[in-house]
Design a protein around this motif. Sequence first.
Motif, short mmCIF file in Angstrom:
data_model
loop_
_atom_site.label_atom_id
_atom_site.label_comp_id
_atom_site.label_asym_id
_atom_site.label_seq_id
_atom_site.Cartn_x
_atom_site.Cartn_y
_atom_site.Cartn_z
N ALA A 214 0.83 -1.20 0.00
CA ALA A 214 0.00 0.00 0.00
C ALA A 214 0.86 1.26 0.00
O ALA A 214 0.59 2.22 -0.74
CB ALA A 214 -0.93 -0.01 1.22
N ARG A 215 1.92 1.25 0.81
CA ARG A 215 2.80 2.42 0.86
C ARG A 215 3.55 2.60 -0.45
O ARG A 215 3.79 3.72 -0.91
CB ARG A 215 3.76 2.30 2.04
CG ARG A 215 3.06 2.56 3.38
CD ARG A 215 4.00 2.63 4.56
NE ARG A 215 4.41 1.31 5.02
CZ ARG A 215 5.65 0.85 4.97
NH1 ARG A 215 6.61 1.60 4.46
NH2 ARG A 215 5.94 -0.35 5.44
N ARG A 216 3.90 1.49 -1.10
CA ARG A 216 4.58 1.61 -2.40
C ARG A 216 3.64 2.23 -3.43
O ARG A 216 4.06 3.10 -4.20
CB ARG A 216 5.07 0.25 -2.88
CG ARG A 216 5.53 0.29 -4.33
CD ARG A 216 6.14 -1.00 -4.80
NE ARG A 216 7.51 -1.15 -4.31
CZ ARG A 216 8.33 -2.12 -4.66
NH1 ARG A 216 7.93 -3.05 -5.49
NH2 ARG A 216 9.55 -2.18 -4.17
N VAL A 217 2.40 1.78 -3.47
CA VAL A 217 1.45 2.34 -4.45
C VAL A 217 1.24 3.83 -4.19
O VAL A 217 1.22 4.63 -5.13
CB VAL A 217 0.11 1.57 -4.40
CG1 VAL A 217 -0.95 2.29 -5.24
CG2 VAL A 217 0.30 0.15 -4.91
N ASP A 218 1.08 4.22 -2.92
CA ASP A 218 0.92 5.64 -2.61
C ASP A 218 2.14 6.44 -3.08
O ASP A 218 1.99 7.55 -3.62
CB ASP A 218 0.72 5.82 -1.10
CG ASP A 218 -0.63 5.30 -0.62
OD1 ASP A 218 -1.55 5.17 -1.45
OD2 ASP A 218 -0.75 5.01 0.59
N ALA A 219 3.33 5.89 -2.89
CA ALA A 219 4.55 6.58 -3.34
C ALA A 219 4.59 6.66 -4.86
O ALA A 219 5.05 7.68 -5.42
CB ALA A 219 5.78 5.85 -2.81
N ILE A 221 2.05 6.99 -6.85
CA ILE A 221 1.16 8.09 -7.22
C ILE A 221 1.87 9.42 -7.03
O ILE A 221 1.85 10.30 -7.91
CB ILE A 221 -0.14 8.04 -6.38
CG1 ILE A 221 -0.92 6.75 -6.65
CG2 ILE A 221 -1.00 9.27 -6.68
CD1 ILE A 221 -1.54 6.65 -8.01
N GLU A 222 2.52 9.58 -5.89
CA GLU A 222 3.23 10.84 -5.60
C GLU A 222 4.36 11.08 -6.59
O GLU A 222 4.67 12.24 -6.93
CB GLU A 222 3.77 10.80 -4.17
CG GLU A 222 2.70 10.79 -3.09
CD GLU A 222 3.29 10.65 -1.70
OE1 GLU A 222 4.55 10.69 -1.58
OE2 GLU A 222 2.51 10.50 -0.74
N ALA A 262 -9.32 7.51 -7.05
CA ALA A 262 -9.26 6.78 -5.78
C ALA A 262 -9.66 5.32 -5.97
O ALA A 262 -9.01 4.41 -5.42
CB ALA A 262 -10.18 7.44 -4.76
N THR A 265 -6.84 3.52 -7.78
CA THR A 265 -5.69 3.32 -6.89
C THR A 265 -5.94 2.14 -5.96
O THR A 265 -5.05 1.30 -5.75
CB THR A 265 -5.42 4.59 -6.07
OG1 THR A 265 -5.17 5.69 -6.96
CG2 THR A 265 -4.22 4.40 -5.16
N GLU A 266 -7.15 2.04 -5.42
CA GLU A 266 -7.47 0.90 -4.56
C GLU A 266 -7.45 -0.40 -5.35
O GLU A 266 -7.02 -1.45 -4.85
CB GLU A 266 -8.84 1.10 -3.91
CG GLU A 266 -9.19 0.03 -2.88
CD GLU A 266 -8.11 -0.16 -1.82
OE1 GLU A 266 -7.78 -1.33 -1.53
OE2 GLU A 266 -7.59 0.85 -1.31
N LYS A 269 -3.91 -1.49 -5.62
CA LYS A 269 -3.41 -2.11 -4.39
C LYS A 269 -3.89 -3.55 -4.28
O LYS A 269 -3.12 -4.45 -3.92
CB LYS A 269 -3.86 -1.29 -3.17
CG LYS A 269 -3.17 0.07 -3.07
CD LYS A 269 -3.67 0.88 -1.88
CE LYS A 269 -2.97 2.23 -1.81
NZ LYS A 269 -3.45 3.07 -0.68
#
Length: 313
Positions: A214-219, A221-222, A262, A265-266, A269
């Motif tokens: 999850a943290r990798r996917v958020d990164a 996106i950023e 959103a 993105t989910e 994940k």
Amino acid sequence: MADLSEPRVIAVGGPTASGKTALSVALAKTFDGEIINADSMQLYKGLDIGTAKSSPEEQQGIPHHLLDFLPPETAYSVADFTAAADPLIREISGRGRLPFVVGGTGLYITSLLNGMSFAPEKTDPAIRARLQAQADAGDGAALYARLQQIDPDYAALVHPNNLPRVIRALELYESTGRRMSAERVNARAARPPYRSLCLCLTCRDRAVLYDRIARRVDAMIENGVLDEARRVYEHRETYRTATQAIGYKEFFPYFAGEQSLADCTEKLKQATRNYAKRQLTWFRRQNEAVWLYLDEEDVTARACALVREFLQQ
């Protein structure tokens, strides 16, 4: 048992987001090694964020091979990989350095370490064109269902979205009557071509791995993965392999105005978690693999001890 004159090879595998890059670079620095990429998507130029390709900073000056060298329009198979990786292993070993084969594509790693030989496939352009047209028409699920009927053993190894492999297996069957699962059994060498140690990273607690994903996917996106995904979307007729890659296709409904960012993105994940499960299943079938658990031990220290012991044998 491998001949003692054969090169030594260290493989580092495991699911996505398990820390293969950091561990392999640390090992290569400790043992004077070079890294051969064994991730089927990190081969491609310009697809960096969505494939979690290591940056020059992360590589820390360690030579990397078969990484970021192929145009996204180019198809690349496990046969291509083994044909390219074997001479690299021998060349690196010949210079007195230690080759590390690193990535999450289990088929690449096990085919290489087992010395799989891939005879030229008999191809029929008409059959391939018909199957590809069916896939392009959105009927990939029917193609996969047919593969499950004619070759359930091979279908179990192939993701339903990996249509190039599904099509190749169906084409082989239609052209020759041979099943891809049988071809793979017949292709395995009588003796491994290398003396190898396969290290696999994971987490004992699956929730820890899922949090890392999850943290990798958020990164991602950023860091701008949407720009890469949009380029793949706009070139989806020619970037056929990239179009099937987790990290890009999940955003296609967003670009088409069908889903929110959103939601996509989910979806990414979830798709990545499912992919990690399949990777774990694949590597756990390799009885020779030694597992390292990120949430229980200092994996770098244990891996160094294992490599040191292996090199002394």
